[in-house]
Design a protein around this motif. Structure first.
Motif, mmCIF file in Angstrom:
data_model
loop_
_atom_site.group_PDB
_atom_site.id
_atom_site.type_symbol
_atom_site.label_atom_id
_atom_site.label_comp_id
_atom_site.label_asym_id
_atom_site.label_seq_id
_atom_site.Cartn_x
_atom_site.Cartn_y
_atom_site.Cartn_z
ATOM 1 N N MET A 222 86.277 -51.848 18.580
ATOM 2 C CA MET A 222 84.826 -51.899 18.401
ATOM 3 C C MET A 222 84.505 -52.154 16.915
ATOM 4 N N ARG A 224 81.432 -51.925 13.994
ATOM 5 C CA ARG A 224 80.204 -51.135 13.881
ATOM 6 C C ARG A 224 79.622 -51.244 12.487
ATOM 7 N N ALA A 254 71.319 -56.705 19.904
ATOM 8 C CA ALA A 254 72.199 -56.813 21.075
ATOM 9 C C ALA A 254 72.423 -58.277 21.452
ATOM 10 N N SER A 257 74.535 -60.118 18.939
ATOM 11 C CA SER A 257 75.936 -59.672 19.037
ATOM 12 C C SER A 257 76.617 -60.345 20.226
ATOM 13 N N LEU A 258 75.930 -60.373 21.359
ATOM 14 C CA LEU A 258 76.532 -60.986 22.550
ATOM 15 C C LEU A 258 76.729 -62.490 22.337
ATOM 16 N N SER A 262 80.551 -60.851 21.278
ATOM 17 C CA SER A 262 80.846 -59.498 21.748
ATOM 18 C C SER A 262 80.805 -59.474 23.273
ATOM 19 N N ILE A 265 78.342 -54.141 24.735
ATOM 20 C CA ILE A 265 77.549 -53.335 23.810
ATOM 21 C C ILE A 265 78.026 -51.888 23.979
ATOM 22 N N ALA A 309 74.847 -49.674 15.144
ATOM 23 C CA ALA A 309 75.313 -50.526 16.251
ATOM 24 C C ALA A 309 76.821 -50.489 16.330
ATOM 25 N N VAL A 311 79.722 -52.369 18.738
ATOM 26 C CA VAL A 311 79.887 -53.379 19.793
ATOM 27 C C VAL A 311 81.331 -53.853 19.827
ATOM 28 N N LYS A 312 81.748 -54.319 20.994
ATOM 29 C CA LYS A 312 83.154 -54.697 21.118
ATOM 30 C C LYS A 312 83.406 -56.089 20.549
ATOM 31 N N VAL A 319 78.758 -57.301 12.151
ATOM 32 C CA VAL A 319 77.731 -56.391 12.699
ATOM 33 C C VAL A 319 76.758 -56.026 11.566
#
Ligand SMILES: Nc1nc2c(ncn2[C@@H]2O[C@H](COP(=O)(O)OP(=O)(O)OP(=O)(O)O)[C@@H](O)[C@H]2O)c(=O)[nH]1
Ligand SMILES: [Mg+2]
Length: 345
Positions: A222, A224, A254, A257-258, A262, A265, A309, A311-312, A319
């Motif tokens: 992850m 962060r 989000a 990030s996606l 990622s 989430i 945040a 996220v993977k 991030v």
């Protein structure tokens, strides 16, 4: 001598640890007259959960910037000692990070011999709604967390329509950890909370526990980052408007990030404090939107916001850039002037 009970409320990111801890703390103090001490660990630089829990009047110690099962063992020992010596709680509730392995923490607690602690059960929460999704992305990690629990609590059953789905999840969890006690609950609605209280008061535990030595933070993959800022608004705003602004920021973080690669989430959350109250915002899935707890009264003209945040599959630096750029885009749009604490170059 009276022993202080210690219980770990563990579980993956966003499974409801903080919500459960607040509910348990309230019930144990109000209905059972227990003095509650709380330790919250956050792998990031800021502590969203600790600040929010403190707003309910609890004695809270925060351990930040690392994981108490990996790099911060010593901090956990000294924090337990300070909390015990200064506050003498009947029960200490510990919230590890969502990417910790609880057996190592249990080992640290049980190895502390200079304060009278009762052995610590691990209650691992599982998010009934997100289980499949998290399992798909992080099977190995989740299995380890579940295997190390004394009690597995399936949380958020208020979101599950069919009892059959809960039974199915129960059998899957039983296969992973046949000796754990498995229960279902809703930290939000209150179902199952009495059962957990019973477990804590009786210090129920499995006969044997696994001890794991892997670095859970590294293994989780992850990324962060966090950002803390103070703000002022040109025209006073109310709680509803603050929620709109925070929702937009968390949703944008989000989505970006996606779109940046990622696959999951972990948790995107924010804590807002102003003179008339506080809010905690949580986003676990863009489809479900942002969930709020807490409240702010009347009109607000200034305050502080902390955003975190995790996220993977993204690097921490990326991030960090996403957080900064979204905050800088969205706040001016709503005529918020702001200043970021320790802004990076
Ligand atoms: N519907 C529902 N939502 C819940 C329940 N428990 C927690 N939540 C929500 O789940 C989100 C995450 O809850 P938290 O308590 O912050 O989860 P956490 O495990 O402490 O998260 P991290 O500390 O970031 O790992 C919040 O929006 C909560 O309101 C529940 O029983 N039902
Ligand atoms: Mg939490």
């Amino acid at each position: 001598m009276k022993l202080t009970k210690v219980a770990q409320i563990a579980g993956f990111l966003g499974s409801g640890k903080t919500t459960t801890l607040i509910r348990l703390g309230k019930e144990l103090s109000t209905n059972y007259g227990k003095k509650i001490g709380i330790i919250v660990n956050e792998v990031g630089e800021v502590d969203v959960d600790g600040s929010f829990i403190r707003d309910f009047g609890f004695e809270v110690k925060e351990i930040v910037q690392g994981c108490i099962c990996c790099s911060l063992k010593g901090d956990l020992q000294s924090t337990l000692k300070t909390l015990y010596e200064n506050y003498r709680p009947d029960i200490i509730l510990i919230e590890p990070t969502g990417i910790a392995f609880p057996s190592k923490i249990k080992e640290i607690i049980n190895g502390l011999t200079d304060i009278p602690l009762e052995k610590a059960p691990v209650i691992a929460l599982v998010d009934a709604e997100r289980f499949r999704k998290i399992f798909r992305e992080m099977e190995h990690f989740l299995i380890k967390q579940i295997k190390e629990a004394d009690i597995v609590a399936i949380n958020k059953i208020d979101l599950i329509k069919s009892k059959w789905d809960i039974d199915l999840l129960k059998s899957a969890l039983r296969e992973i950890n046949p000796s754990a006690y498995i229960l279902s609950m809703s930290a939000k609605r209150g179902d199952g909370v009495d059962e957990i209280i019973d477990i804590i008061l009786q210090s129920k535990m499995k006969a044997q526990s696994l001890i794991d030595d892997e670095d859970s933070v590294a293994l989780s993959g992850m990324g962060r980052s966090s950002i803390k800022l103070s703000f002022r608004v040109h025209e006073n705003v109310n709680e509803a408007k603050l929620k709109v602004v925070i929702s937009e920021i968390l949703n944008r973080i989000a989505n970006v990030s996606l779109n940046s690669g990622s696959r999951l989430i972990g948790h995107i959350k924010a804590y807002l404090r102003c003179p008339s109250g506080s809010l905690k915002a949580s986003l676990l899935d863009v489809k479900c939107g942002v969930d709020f707890a807490g409240n702010v009264k009347g009109l607000v003209k200034e305050g502080e916001i902390t955003i975190y945040a995790i996220v993977k599959s993204l690097k921490d630096k990326l991030v960090e850039r996403i957080l900064e750029s979204e905050v800088k885009k969205i706040l001016p749009k709503y005529c918020f002037s702001f200043s970021i604490e320790d802004e990076h170059d």
